[in-house]
Structure formats: C-alpha cells, structure tokens
Design an enzyme around this catalytic site. Structure first.
Site, PDB file in Angstrom:
ATOM      1  N   ASP A 196      64.216 -27.040  69.582  1.00  0.00           N
ATOM      2  CA  ASP A 196      65.067 -27.985  69.752  1.00  0.00           C
ATOM      3  C   ASP A 196      66.348 -27.968  69.364  1.00  0.00           C
ATOM      4  O   ASP A 196      66.760 -27.078  68.344  1.00  0.00           O
ATOM      5  CB  ASP A 196      64.436 -29.371  69.243  1.00  0.00           C
ATOM      6  CG  ASP A 196      64.211 -29.638  67.897  1.00  0.00           C
ATOM      7  OD1 ASP A 196      65.068 -28.721  67.057  1.00  0.00           O
ATOM      8  OD2 ASP A 196      63.269 -30.331  67.550  1.00  0.00           O
ATOM      9  N   ASP A 220      39.473 -46.668  41.151  1.00  0.00           N
ATOM     10  CA  ASP A 220      40.196 -47.355  41.927  1.00  0.00           C
ATOM     11  C   ASP A 220      41.019 -46.887  42.876  1.00  0.00           C
ATOM     12  O   ASP A 220      41.622 -47.591  43.654  1.00  0.00           O
ATOM     13  CB  ASP A 220      40.682 -48.649  41.280  1.00  0.00           C
ATOM     14  CG  ASP A 220      41.721 -48.305  40.272  1.00  0.00           C
ATOM     15  OD1 ASP A 220      41.961 -47.121  40.145  1.00  0.00           O
ATOM     16  OD2 ASP A 220      42.523 -49.106  39.739  1.00  0.00           O
ATOM     17  N   GLY A 221      41.101 -45.565  42.815  1.00  0.00           N
ATOM     18  CA  GLY A 221      42.026 -44.916  43.746  1.00  0.00           C
ATOM     19  C   GLY A 221      43.419 -44.548  42.743  1.00  0.00           C
ATOM     20  O   GLY A 221      44.225 -43.604  43.547  1.00  0.00           O
ATOM     21  N   GLU A 222      43.670 -45.045  41.841  1.00  0.00           N
ATOM     22  CA  GLU A 222      45.006 -44.914  41.047  1.00  0.00           C
ATOM     23  C   GLU A 222      44.983 -43.466  40.554  1.00  0.00           C
ATOM     24  O   GLU A 222      43.853 -42.698  40.152  1.00  0.00           O
ATOM     25  CB  GLU A 222      45.243 -45.570  39.822  1.00  0.00           C
ATOM     26  CG  GLU A 222      45.520 -47.192  40.439  1.00  0.00           C
ATOM     27  CD  GLU A 222      45.829 -47.999  39.164  1.00  0.00           C
ATOM     28  OE1 GLU A 222      45.802 -47.626  38.175  1.00  0.00           O
ATOM     29  OE2 GLU A 222      46.151 -49.228  39.644  1.00  0.00           O
ATOM     30  N   HIS A 243      64.683 -31.521  56.209  1.00  0.00           N
ATOM     31  CA  HIS A 243      64.874 -31.412  57.424  1.00  0.00           C
ATOM     32  C   HIS A 243      66.374 -32.083  57.801  1.00  0.00           C
ATOM     33  O   HIS A 243      66.966 -31.593  58.659  1.00  0.00           O
ATOM     34  CB  HIS A 243      64.126 -32.873  57.830  1.00  0.00           C
ATOM     35  CG  HIS A 243      64.112 -33.200  59.417  1.00  0.00           C
ATOM     36  ND1 HIS A 243      63.433 -32.191  60.329  1.00  0.00           N
ATOM     37  CD2 HIS A 243      64.265 -33.986  60.007  1.00  0.00           C
ATOM     38  CE1 HIS A 243      63.626 -32.742  61.487  1.00  0.00           C
ATOM     39  NE2 HIS A 243      64.063 -33.761  61.378  1.00  0.00           N
ATOM     40  N   ARG A 295      61.254 -36.262  71.997  1.00  0.00           N
ATOM     41  CA  ARG A 295      59.910 -36.968  71.456  1.00  0.00           C
ATOM     42  C   ARG A 295      60.114 -38.584  71.698  1.00  0.00           C
ATOM     43  O   ARG A 295      61.070 -39.249  71.198  1.00  0.00           O
ATOM     44  CB  ARG A 295      59.883 -36.868  69.968  1.00  0.00           C
ATOM     45  CG  ARG A 295      58.384 -36.959  69.514  1.00  0.00           C
ATOM     46  CD  ARG A 295      58.401 -36.961  67.974  1.00  0.00           C
ATOM     47  NE  ARG A 295      58.485 -35.544  67.363  1.00  0.00           N
ATOM     48  CZ  ARG A 295      57.158 -35.026  67.161  1.00  0.00           C
ATOM     49  NH1 ARG A 295      56.299 -35.358  67.437  1.00  0.00           N
ATOM     50  NH2 ARG A 295      57.198 -33.759  66.797  1.00  0.00           N
ATOM     51  N   LYS A 326      64.114 -30.473  73.604  1.00  0.00           N
ATOM     52  CA  LYS A 326      62.767 -31.342  73.145  1.00  0.00           C
ATOM     53  C   LYS A 326      63.194 -32.696  73.158  1.00  0.00           C
ATOM     54  O   LYS A 326      64.168 -33.192  72.561  1.00  0.00           O
ATOM     55  CB  LYS A 326      62.270 -30.650  71.802  1.00  0.00           C
ATOM     56  CG  LYS A 326      60.924 -31.632  71.421  1.00  0.00           C
ATOM     57  CD  LYS A 326      60.440 -30.968  70.427  1.00  0.00           C
ATOM     58  CE  LYS A 326      60.999 -31.949  69.002  1.00  0.00           C
ATOM     59  NZ  LYS A 326      60.245 -31.614  67.639  1.00  0.00           N
ATOM     60  N   ARG A 370      61.433 -36.391  57.261  1.00  0.00           N
ATOM     61  CA  ARG A 370      61.824 -36.922  58.692  1.00  0.00           C
ATOM     62  C   ARG A 370      62.153 -38.200  58.819  1.00  0.00           C
ATOM     63  O   ARG A 370      62.438 -38.770  59.876  1.00  0.00           O
ATOM     64  CB  ARG A 370      60.507 -36.140  59.430  1.00  0.00           C
ATOM     65  CG  ARG A 370      60.648 -34.795  59.757  1.00  0.00           C
ATOM     66  CD  ARG A 370      59.367 -34.361  60.458  1.00  0.00           C
ATOM     67  NE  ARG A 370      58.181 -34.509  59.817  1.00  0.00           N
ATOM     68  CZ  ARG A 370      56.846 -34.255  60.530  1.00  0.00           C
ATOM     69  NH1 ARG A 370      56.869 -33.829  61.574  1.00  0.00           N
ATOM     70  NH2 ARG A 370      55.695 -34.450  59.970  1.00  0.00           N
ATOM     71  N   GLN A 371      61.721 -39.083  57.869  1.00  0.00           N
ATOM     72  CA  GLN A 371      62.228 -40.474  58.002  1.00  0.00           C
ATOM     73  C   GLN A 371      63.646 -40.449  57.077  1.00  0.00           C
ATOM     74  O   GLN A 371      63.770 -41.196  56.347  1.00  0.00           O
ATOM     75  CB  GLN A 371      61.050 -41.494  57.246  1.00  0.00           C
ATOM     76  CG  GLN A 371      59.699 -41.368  57.987  1.00  0.00           C
ATOM     77  CD  GLN A 371      58.741 -42.281  57.410  1.00  0.00           C
ATOM     78  OE1 GLN A 371      59.027 -43.496  57.076  1.00  0.00           O
ATOM     79  NE2 GLN A 371      57.376 -41.872  57.347  1.00  0.00           N
TER      80      GLN A 371
END
Ligand code: R5P
Length: 303
Positions: free
Chosen positions: A176, A36-38, A137, A203, A201, A103-104
C-alpha cells in the site's frame, strides 16, 4: 557508569543478546497475574541501591502473543519503568521494539481516541528519559513526547536476511501507499536498481475488509513483499496472490513485526509464500533477522 539491561518478560531473547553486545548486566524480572487478573512485576534485584546513578535500559515489546496480550505487556512495561525510577538511575532508556496501538494514530471515525499518543505520554510520565522503537507505523506520533525518541530502521537487516537466501532477479512489492518509503529503503539495501512496485490497498474502516488492486508481470522472478506489520495476514496474503498470479517463482513475505494473529501463517502459506521473514521485535516463528545490533548501535551513539 555501569549499564544494566532489564529483560522484560516479552523480550527475553532480544534483551540478552543486546546485553551481550553492550557488555551490560542483565536484570531479570519476577512477574505473574493475580487471581483477579491484575499484573504483578518486580525487578529481580537484591538491593535498592543497585541502579543508583547508573544507566538502565528496559527492553519490552508490546505485541500480543499466545502467552499474553498487549495490555498486559504494556502494564508490565510501565511497572518496570516506575520501579526503576524509584531507584534513581542516571537514565532510563526504554526500548519497545514493537509499539502496540501504533495503528491507532489518528481519528478514523468520529468519537475515537488517538490512543497510541496516550500510551507514549504514559511511558514518559512513568520515568523514561529516552524512547526507542523500531519501524513505528507513523513516526509522527513521537510529537507528543518531550524526551528524545528514536525510530530505528530494520530494513538493512531484513534485506540482508533475504539476500542470504540467494535472490534471482528480485522485485520488491509494497502492498500500500503507506509502505512505499519503507519498501524503497528495503530495495536500496538489497542492491542497485531493484524495482519497487506499489499496489493499491483499501481497508473499510468499519469492517476491516481489505481490497487490493495491482497487476504485475514477474514471470520467473523472486518477489519480496515488505510491510511493517503482519497481523491477520490479510494485507500480505492479497499481495502474495497478485504476485503469484503474475508468475513469481519465489515469494518472501517480509514484515518487521510478524504478529501473525490467528491463522495468519496458514493464510500466507496457502496464498503462496515461500517464507515469512521477520525480526525479533516479537518472538515468532518468523524471527529470522535480529535487531540486537541495530538497537545496540543506536544506544551507543547516545552514550
Ligand atoms: C497497515 O497500514 C499496515 O502497514 C499493515 O499493512 C497492516 O497492519 C497489516 O495488517 P493485516 O496483516 O491484518 O492485514
């Protein structure tokens, strides 16, 4: 106290090198995905007493690769920390060479989460007693942690790798504003009075589209462009094109974390790079500089 290095599925080369330097015992893992992807992961140990009051170092990077995405890598990391905690070690030192979602790190548009902070809190809550990463980051994200956190600097090993190529009249370009301090540190390790030139730069936060401005006369010189992450290669490719137009002879694309998503390699080579140089924070074709010693020194300084 015995030292154990748990080699996470995503950082097997680096973990083994690190264990060699520390003279530590390597612990492998058994991992798979259920239908199931777990995710499933267990520490490959025979007895539950093995970590009792010992020093456990968990090494797992969290970059996406062709084999697994960052979400799977993160789940495996939490499973390793949680499984180790149940065994009551003296310390659980967590080394995440590349921190996904880094980056978040702020709200760019209304309605967003600062998701990297949630992940860091989860690492701590699962049982980490110390946290190590490399060239994150924005180190400011560590402020959410109550455990000691270390942002290791890879610039010396990256600069040394470039120096070994035999550079002629080098110039460092930073693509940047955010990369300026990093590029300056890199240039200092390269030699005295190496110029650092910054491009501008922008974005688009909605489309991700990059525009870059910069002009440079580097006729007959070697150019090194240094950044933290090379993801799609868009940022680096733009900087390479500008350096090429400026007459650079040789252009090294240097990134601590060469994620190299999709066609990034083609993009960088077509733009005119001579070589892509990265660290083993992630397993990639650009894995030229090893962080094992940098990480081992940081861990030993805390012993
Ligand atoms: C951005 O601020 C970072 O430092 C990198 O320049 C960026 O993440 C690279 O991404 P891409 O390779 O997709 O342009």
């Amino acid at each position: 106290m015995k030292q154990y290095v748990v080699a996470g599925p995503a950082s097997q080369f680096l973990a083994v090198k690190l264990a060699e330097l520390l003279d530590a015992i390597v612990i492998s893992t058994e991992y798979k995905k259920f239908p199931d992807g777990e995710c499933y992961l267990r520490l490959d140990i025979d007895e539950e007493s093995v970590f009792f009051e010992q020093d456990v170092i968990i090494v797992q990077t969290t970059g996406a690769s062709a084999v697994a995405d960052q979400n799977q890598r993160f789940m495996e990391l939490i499973m390793m920390i949680s499984a180790a905690k149940r065994l009551n070690p003296a310390h659980i030192r967590v080394v995440v060479p590349y921190l996904a979602y880094s980056r978040q790190d702020k709200v760019f548009r209304p309605g967003e989460a600062i998701f990297v902070e949630e992940l860091l809190k989860w690492i701590e809550q699962a049982g980490a007693t110390e946290f190590y990463t490399v060239d994150v980051h924005a180190p400011k994200v560590f402020e959410v942690l109550n455990i000691p956190a270390f942002n290791l600097d890879p610039m010396e090993v990256l600069a040394q790798t470039c120096k070994n190529r035999g550079l002629s009249d080098p110039v460092v370009i930073c693509p940047d504003k955010g990369a300026f301090e990093r590029s300056r540190a890199f240039a200092r390790h390269l030699g005295e009075n190496i110029p650092v030139v910054q491009f501008e730069k922008k974005r688009d936060v909605k489309t991700g589209q990059i525009t870059m401005r910069g002009e440079i006369d580097v006729q007959g010189r070697d150019v090194i462009i240094a950044d933290d992450i090379i993801a799609t290669g868009g940022t680096m490719a733009r900087a390479i094109q500008i350096a090429k137009k400026g007459g650079a002879t040789t252009i090294y694309a240097v990134g601590t974390h060469p994620l190299l998503i999709g066609n990034a390699v083609v993009k960088l080579i077509s733009a005119g790079t001579t070589e892509i140089i990265g660290t083993d924070a992630l397993d990639s074709i650009a894995m030229q500089a090893s962080l094992a010693e940098t990480i081992a020194n940081a861990l030993q300084n805390r012993d």
